[in-house]
Structures are given as structure tokens and as C-alpha cells.
Design a protein around this motif. Structure first.
Motif, short mmCIF file in Angstrom:
data_model
loop_
_atom_site.label_atom_id
_atom_site.label_comp_id
_atom_site.label_asym_id
_atom_site.label_seq_id
_atom_site.Cartn_x
_atom_site.Cartn_y
_atom_site.Cartn_z
N ARG A 1 0.84 -1.19 0.00
CA ARG A 1 0.00 0.00 0.00
C ARG A 1 0.89 1.25 0.00
N SER B 1 -9.21 4.04 -0.85
CA SER B 1 -9.80 2.79 -1.32
C SER B 1 -11.11 3.02 -2.06
N ILE C 1 -4.22 -3.71 0.31
CA ILE C 1 -4.61 -3.35 -1.06
C ILE C 1 -5.10 -4.59 -1.83
N LYS D 1 -16.61 -3.26 0.34
CA LYS D 1 -15.37 -3.87 0.86
C LYS D 1 -15.40 -5.39 0.68
N TRP E 1 -12.48 -6.32 -1.67
CA TRP E 1 -11.36 -6.65 -0.78
C TRP E 1 -11.36 -8.09 -0.33
#
Length: 327
Positions: free
Chosen positions: A8, A43, A71, A105, A109
Motif C-alpha cells: 500500500r 480505497s 490493497i 469492501k 477486498w
């Protein structure tokens, strides 16, 4: 063997960089290493796009692409090449209340990165079980974080009259408020690493706890903080791993930590465990450490033995074996 490590943006935080730098120094003895840091800190969709474009430009079918954490969404740019993703925790989901943000997310993610990655490394069994409770996959394996060799054992005479208690981190999960409350009336010096908020300062003053504060420390500074302290305080309410446990044990300091996972998994039986939501439990543990020499010395000895599980040679060997299987 060539490996690209993706980090990141450095201004987001140095914890992941710090953990992997130790590992990379060992891995690069047997592999060609490249380090790439994301251009964008955030993000949100625009950040996702710019970071993925940056990542896409580094694609190489003859390279293993290792996304080191945080990330996860850049896996979108690595479809069709060899990939490893390390997941440290799921705080990005567990700490989000807005349902739209939570879905965003979860999708970018967790769900899509896990579909794309060839292997997903969890830094504790707790993180692995947390992932499996949200998504079924057979790609997961557990490889612990490695402890930096700069943390070496050094004996220190315990200051029973006024121990220095080292508390690392001031975020919501670090349980600083209950630690302060538990220390009221106990002669000590609380050394806090991290930015202290105004309400935390007010609480320190209210309970009459002597303290000092430091932040933005170098690795050498952090090492010296461990060496100078008598007790490492880490009664967190949420963690993916808990590096201060191992760093404290490796240095030869007794560690106070929570009797919850993954701290139990990491510390084994070699720490002073507390119930993190119980001020009395935390207080009684401090007093036991100060007054019970045998308990303190045995815990320190067992802690150093436990810390050897996390040596950089041991952990890097596990990663190299993983990379070879993907080569």
C-alpha cells in the motif's frame, strides 16, 4: 524465481512494510525481488482504478505477484498471472457498519481477490477462520509473521518500585482506556507509543497515571523502547496477529495480552493473560507481575522459547516453499 511485492502507499502505514521487509531480506537470497508501492492512499473507486492501472503495468507471466496486504483490490489487475495474497485481518469488514460500504469492501477486498489469487496466506488461524465464516475457499494457508532479528534478548533488572509499562498503539482496539483505569494507584510509568487523543489524555489525568508519549519512531527507537521497559502491555480487543507479543518475548520482557484469539495462538502459554473487557482482571495481572518474581521470570523464559517459532529463517522458508509450488 522472480517475485513482485505490492505494498500500500507508504503514508497509509508502515506496519505491513515493516513485517515484510524482514521477510524480503531473507527471501531475496534465493529470488529476484521487486518492490512496488501504490500511488494512491485511498480505497474509493478512483483510487482503485489508479492503483490497478499501476499494478497492471507490472504484470509478467514469469513472475509471482505477492500482494502483501490492505490493497487486496489490486488483484483485479493480476488476473491470469501467478498471485499470492496475504490477509492480516478482516477489520475492513468487521469494523464497518454502513451496509453499502460493507458490501463494497466485501466485493473488492474479499470476494473477488480470493477468487483471483492462487493462494491466500493468513497470518493466524483466527484470520483464516474469520475468512471461512464469510466465504468458503480451499486456497487458504497459515504462515505467521516473522519477528525482526533486531529484537534480541537482553536481560533487565525488573523495577518493582516503579515499572515502565510499554503500551504500543492508541487505536480503538488497543484497549488503552481500560489499561489506564486498571493502573490507577499502582506506582508505574506508562510509556505510550502512538498519537494520544484528547479524551485519552483526560483519562490519564483523571486516574493519576504517570505517562510519557512518543510517535513516528524508527525501528531502532522501537527496539530501545522494548529494552527500556519492564512490561509490554497488549490487552487488545481485536487483532489479526499481535507483533508486540513476539517482539516483547524475543526481547526478554513479560507480555500482558488478552485471553482471546489470535493472542492465545501467538503467545501460547508464555504471557500474562487478561480478560480485556475486565478492568479488575487487568489490574490483578499487573500486580501479580510486579509481586510474583517466579511467575514473571518463568513467563519471560517461556516467552523467549515461544518467539523462536517466528524467526525470519523459519517463516521465509515457508514462503519460499509456497513460491516454488507456484513457479
Amino acid at each position: 524465481m522472480k517475485i513482485n511485492y505490492y505494498f500500500r502507499h507508504p503514508k497509509v502505514g508502515h506496519s505491513i512494510h515493516r513485517v515484510f521487509r524482514t521477510l524480503i531480506e531473507e527471501v531475496e537470497k534465493s529470488a529476484d525481488i521487486s518492490i512496488l508501492e501504490m500511488p494512491n492512499k485511498g480505497s474509493m473507486p478512483l483510487d482503485l482504478l489508479k492503483n490497478n492501472i499501476y499494478t497492471y503495468k507490472s504484470r509478467d507471466k514469469n513472475t509471482i505477484h505477492h500482494v502483501t496486504g490492505h490493497i487486496h483490490d489490486v488483484l483485479l489487475a493480476l488476473v491470469g498471472v501467478k498471485t499470492v495474497l496475504t490477509i492480516h485481518d478482516l477489520v475492513f469488514l468487521d469494523n464497518v457498519k454502513n451496509p453499502l460500504k460493507k458490501f463494497y469492501k466485501w466485493l473488492f477486498w474479499l470476494y473477488l481477490p480470493l477468487k483471483i489469487a492462487d493462494k491466500v496466506v493468513c497470518i493466524s488461524n483466527q484470520t483464516k477462520q474469520n475468512i471461512l465464516s464469510k466465504l468458503n475457499t480451499d486456497k487458504l494457508l497459515v504462515i505467521y509473521n516473522a519477528v525482526d532479528p533486531i529484537f534480541s534478548f537482553q536481560e533487565k533488572e525488573f523495577n518493582k518500585k516503579k515499572p515502565i509499562i510499554l503500551h504500543i498503539g492508541t487505536g480503538w482496539n488497543k484497549n488503552l482506556i481500560k489499561s489506564i483505569e486498571a493502573l490507577e494507584g499502582i506506582p508505574c510509568h506508562l510509556r505510550i507509543i502512538g498519537k494520544i487523543k484528547e479524551d485519552q489524555i483526560n483519562f490519564l489525568n483523571k486516574h493519576g497515571v504517570e505517562y510519557s508519549n512518543a510517535l513516528n519512531l524508527t525501528d531502532l527507537d522501537i527496539k530501545n523502547e522494548y529494552l527500556n521497559c519492564d512490561i509490554v502491555n497488549f490487552p487488545s480487543i481485536y487483532e489479526g496477529f499481535g507483533m508486540p507479543i513476539i517482539e516483547g518475548q524475543q526481547t526478554g520482557r513479560i507480555v500482558v495480552t488478552s485471553k482471546i484469539e489470535p493472542m492465545i495462538e501467538v503467545a501460547q502459554e508464555a504471557a500474562a493473560f487478561v480478560q480485556p473487557d475486565d478492568v479488575a482482571s487487568i489490574r490483578q495481572t499487573y500486580l501479580k507481575i510486579i509481586n510474583d518474581d517466579l511467575f514473571r521470570e518463568e513467563t519471560i523464559k517461556n516467552g523467549y522459547i515461544n518467539a523462536q517459532r517466528f524467526s525470519v529463517k523459519n517463516i521465509s522458508k515457508q514462503y519460499i516453499e509456497l513460491y516454488k509450488k507456484l513457479s
